[in-house]
Enzyme design. Sequence first.
Site, PDB file in Angstrom:
ATOM      1  N   HIS A  13       0.855  -1.208   0.000  1.00 32.28           N
ATOM      2  CA  HIS A  13       0.000   0.000   0.000  1.00 32.28           C
ATOM      3  C   HIS A  13       0.883   1.248   0.000  1.00 32.28           C
ATOM      4  O   HIS A  13       1.497   1.579   1.010  1.00 32.28           O
ATOM      5  CB  HIS A  13      -0.888   0.004   1.254  1.00 32.28           C
ATOM      6  CG  HIS A  13      -1.828   1.161   1.341  1.00 32.28           C
ATOM      7  ND1 HIS A  13      -3.154   1.009   1.654  1.00 32.28           N
ATOM      8  CD2 HIS A  13      -1.645   2.498   1.189  1.00 32.28           C
ATOM      9  CE1 HIS A  13      -3.742   2.195   1.680  1.00 32.28           C
ATOM     10  NE2 HIS A  13      -2.838   3.118   1.396  1.00 32.28           N
ATOM     11  N   HIS A  15       1.335   5.494  -1.617  1.00 36.51           N
ATOM     12  CA  HIS A  15       0.851   6.652  -2.400  1.00 36.51           C
ATOM     13  C   HIS A  15       2.067   7.294  -3.053  1.00 36.51           C
ATOM     14  O   HIS A  15       2.927   7.838  -2.353  1.00 36.51           O
ATOM     15  CB  HIS A  15       0.174   7.687  -1.493  1.00 36.51           C
ATOM     16  CG  HIS A  15      -1.045   7.166  -0.822  1.00 36.51           C
ATOM     17  ND1 HIS A  15      -2.305   7.324  -1.348  1.00 36.51           N
ATOM     18  CD2 HIS A  15      -1.196   6.458   0.324  1.00 36.51           C
ATOM     19  CE1 HIS A  15      -3.191   6.749  -0.542  1.00 36.51           C
ATOM     20  NE2 HIS A  15      -2.547   6.211   0.483  1.00 36.51           N
ATOM     21  N   ARG A  17       1.628   9.599  -5.643  1.00 36.88           N
ATOM     22  CA  ARG A  17       1.213  10.894  -6.214  1.00 36.88           C
ATOM     23  C   ARG A  17       1.627  10.995  -7.682  1.00 36.88           C
ATOM     24  O   ARG A  17       1.734   9.987  -8.359  1.00 36.88           O
ATOM     25  CB  ARG A  17       1.781  12.079  -5.407  1.00 36.88           C
ATOM     26  CG  ARG A  17       1.666  11.965  -3.888  1.00 36.88           C
ATOM     27  CD  ARG A  17       0.245  11.940  -3.385  1.00 36.88           C
ATOM     28  NE  ARG A  17       0.215  12.072  -1.936  1.00 36.88           N
ATOM     29  CZ  ARG A  17      -0.720  11.555  -1.153  1.00 36.88           C
ATOM     30  NH1 ARG A  17      -1.715  10.850  -1.653  1.00 36.88           N
ATOM     31  NH2 ARG A  17      -0.677  11.733   0.148  1.00 36.88           N
ATOM     32  N   ASN A  41      -5.689   7.298  -5.592  1.00 36.00           N
ATOM     33  CA  ASN A  41      -6.385   8.544  -5.182  1.00 36.00           C
ATOM     34  C   ASN A  41      -5.627   9.800  -5.614  1.00 36.00           C
ATOM     35  O   ASN A  41      -5.297  10.661  -4.819  1.00 36.00           O
ATOM     36  CB  ASN A  41      -6.670   8.563  -3.668  1.00 36.00           C
ATOM     37  CG  ASN A  41      -5.423   8.568  -2.813  1.00 36.00           C
ATOM     38  OD1 ASN A  41      -4.380   8.059  -3.217  1.00 36.00           O
ATOM     39  ND2 ASN A  41      -5.514   9.140  -1.622  1.00 36.00           N
ATOM     40  N   LYS A  99      -9.740  -0.420  -5.445  1.00 36.05           N
ATOM     41  CA  LYS A  99      -9.734   0.193  -4.125  1.00 36.05           C
ATOM     42  C   LYS A  99     -11.091   0.804  -3.794  1.00 36.05           C
ATOM     43  O   LYS A  99     -11.643   1.574  -4.580  1.00 36.05           O
ATOM     44  CB  LYS A  99      -8.658   1.288  -4.107  1.00 36.05           C
ATOM     45  CG  LYS A  99      -8.647   2.136  -2.859  1.00 36.05           C
ATOM     46  CD  LYS A  99      -7.942   1.449  -1.712  1.00 36.05           C
ATOM     47  CE  LYS A  99      -8.072   2.240  -0.431  1.00 36.05           C
ATOM     48  NZ  LYS A  99      -6.873   2.285   0.367  1.00 36.05           N
ATOM     49  N   HIS A 136     -10.409   0.920   2.355  1.00 35.91           N
ATOM     50  CA  HIS A 136     -10.182   1.888   3.435  1.00 35.91           C
ATOM     51  C   HIS A 136     -11.377   1.719   4.374  1.00 35.91           C
ATOM     52  O   HIS A 136     -12.482   2.162   4.059  1.00 35.91           O
ATOM     53  CB  HIS A 136     -10.104   3.317   2.895  1.00 35.91           C
ATOM     54  CG  HIS A 136      -9.804   4.309   3.979  1.00 35.91           C
ATOM     55  ND1 HIS A 136      -8.614   4.991   4.074  1.00 35.91           N
ATOM     56  CD2 HIS A 136     -10.535   4.696   5.058  1.00 35.91           C
ATOM     57  CE1 HIS A 136      -8.627   5.758   5.148  1.00 35.91           C
ATOM     58  NE2 HIS A 136      -9.787   5.598   5.763  1.00 35.91           N
ATOM     59  N   HIS A 174      -4.448  -0.836   6.284  1.00 36.57           N
ATOM     60  CA  HIS A 174      -3.932  -0.027   7.412  1.00 36.57           C
ATOM     61  C   HIS A 174      -4.809  -0.124   8.653  1.00 36.57           C
ATOM     62  O   HIS A 174      -5.356   0.862   9.117  1.00 36.57           O
ATOM     63  CB  HIS A 174      -3.708   1.432   6.991  1.00 36.57           C
ATOM     64  CG  HIS A 174      -4.788   2.048   6.133  1.00 36.57           C
ATOM     65  ND1 HIS A 174      -6.116   2.034   6.464  1.00 36.57           N
ATOM     66  CD2 HIS A 174      -4.711   2.695   4.939  1.00 36.57           C
ATOM     67  CE1 HIS A 174      -6.809   2.648   5.533  1.00 36.57           C
ATOM     68  NE2 HIS A 174      -5.976   3.047   4.588  1.00 36.57           N
ATOM     69  N   LEU A 219      -4.934   8.911   8.511  1.00 32.66           N
ATOM     70  CA  LEU A 219      -6.233   8.242   8.601  1.00 32.66           C
ATOM     71  C   LEU A 219      -6.088   6.799   8.177  1.00 32.66           C
ATOM     72  O   LEU A 219      -5.420   6.546   7.161  1.00 32.66           O
ATOM     73  CB  LEU A 219      -7.261   8.962   7.724  1.00 32.66           C
ATOM     74  CG  LEU A 219      -7.690  10.330   8.282  1.00 32.66           C
ATOM     75  CD1 LEU A 219      -8.486  11.106   7.253  1.00 32.66           C
ATOM     76  CD2 LEU A 219      -8.492  10.176   9.574  1.00 32.66           C
ATOM     77  N   ASP A 247       1.356   2.527   3.697  1.00 35.03           N
ATOM     78  CA  ASP A 247       0.529   3.734   3.550  1.00 35.03           C
ATOM     79  C   ASP A 247       1.410   4.982   3.567  1.00 35.03           C
ATOM     80  O   ASP A 247       1.046   6.006   4.141  1.00 35.03           O
ATOM     81  CB  ASP A 247      -0.555   3.818   4.636  1.00 35.03           C
ATOM     82  CG  ASP A 247      -1.679   4.766   4.241  1.00 35.03           C
ATOM     83  OD1 ASP A 247      -1.697   5.230   3.080  1.00 35.03           O
ATOM     84  OD2 ASP A 247      -2.542   5.043   5.087  1.00 35.03           O
ATOM     85  N   HIS A 251       2.910  14.491   1.767  1.00 36.20           N
ATOM     86  CA  HIS A 251       2.260  15.806   1.640  1.00 36.20           C
ATOM     87  C   HIS A 251       3.345  16.830   1.919  1.00 36.20           C
ATOM     88  O   HIS A 251       4.242  16.568   2.721  1.00 36.20           O
ATOM     89  CB  HIS A 251       1.153  15.992   2.685  1.00 36.20           C
ATOM     90  CG  HIS A 251      -0.041  15.114   2.484  1.00 36.20           C
ATOM     91  ND1 HIS A 251      -1.048  15.416   1.598  1.00 36.20           N
ATOM     92  CD2 HIS A 251      -0.389  13.942   3.060  1.00 36.20           C
ATOM     93  CE1 HIS A 251      -1.970  14.468   1.641  1.00 36.20           C
ATOM     94  NE2 HIS A 251      -1.593  13.552   2.514  1.00 36.20           N
ATOM     95  N   ALA A 263      -4.015  14.605   5.972  1.00 35.13           N
ATOM     96  CA  ALA A 263      -3.736  13.320   6.629  1.00 35.13           C
ATOM     97  C   ALA A 263      -2.712  12.555   5.805  1.00 35.13           C
ATOM     98  O   ALA A 263      -2.850  12.439   4.592  1.00 35.13           O
ATOM     99  CB  ALA A 263      -5.018  12.514   6.726  1.00 35.13           C
TER     100      ALA A 263
END
Length: 345
Positions: A13, A15, A17, A41, A99, A136, A174, A219, A247, A251, A263
């Site tokens: 899992h 991210h 971007r 996402n 997802k 999620h 998660h 989160l 996860d 950011h 988050a």
Amino acid sequence: MEEIEIIKPDDWHVHFRDNSILKAVVPETTRHFARAIVMPNLTPPILNGKQAIEYKERIKKVIPKTHNFMPLMTIYLTESTDKNELKEAYNNKAVFAAKLYPAGATTNSDSGVKDIKNIMPTLEKMAKIGMPLLIHGEVTDNEVDIFDREKVFIDQSLDFICKELPELKITLEHITTKEAVSYVSEGNKNLAASITPHHLSLNRNALLVGGIKPHNYCLPILKREDHKQALVVAAISGDSKFFLGTDTAPHFKEDKESACGCAGVFNATNCMSILAEIFDQNNSIEMLESFTSINGAKHYGCKINHEKIKLKKSNKPLKFKKYLKVGNKEVIIFQPNFPVFWEVF
Ligand code: DOR
Ligand code: ZN
């Protein structure tokens, strides 16, 4: 000096971007991990096979030549996902999984699912073709306390999906609560769960005591110490239903340190060192490999990696880099609130 060698891990899992941030963060994952499931996402989200293939190409371009790495792509489920297109994308190997974000549950989840009943035909199709569902697992009702949202999701939605479709391969992602640990370990054989390094490291005091700590805001939100302990017990147990999904969620510093902070915890860089430390503190370093490199592959029916990595325990605590530079902005790198002695070679 203590030293271990383990099968190269996978991150189930992540991210990544897009654009400049993608370029900066991908090598942090590909350094230690052989494969990763890439979350869809983005803004706008990855909604079909074509977009997933294009995104995969953008990822591949920024993988350092010396790193041997395979991104596994996902589709973001909405109430208008076409189940036949989804099947085609899966059968063509454009995507690895789909997802499910309950609408509004987390970062960029506005186009998520409002009522699970509306996607049951899609989930039935996924069960038939063997396509994994990544969840999620939090409800989004305003009346439900943020610390209870995972438990309520299990009671209200996950249990329903598992009973309706026991053949569907599901990952509750998660997980953060002892209720999730029990539900998954007692659940049907196709249900498994991923656990992050930050939820194994911290409890909610790390978010709220002595001032708000926005860099520990993620989160599902950090929970009480007894929940953290239950996650550690699951991770070190060797139970093949539990495996690593970092996860890792970059950011910019300024977006986390704002009046409405984002988050997400960016943990790819030191993840393996931190996990080795936690397993060692719990006298279970020999269980690290199952958690990071075997259990997830088994759940997803993937081959175990050939390559190995070595970790050594140093005499002094490691000094971690504080941030990753992206242009003139920074992404803060996750550091736990305990010293870490294990280094990856
Ligand atoms: O903390 C989180 N950050 N949790 C998620 O579910 C999403 C992620 C993100 O995309 O930033
Ligand atoms: Zn995530």
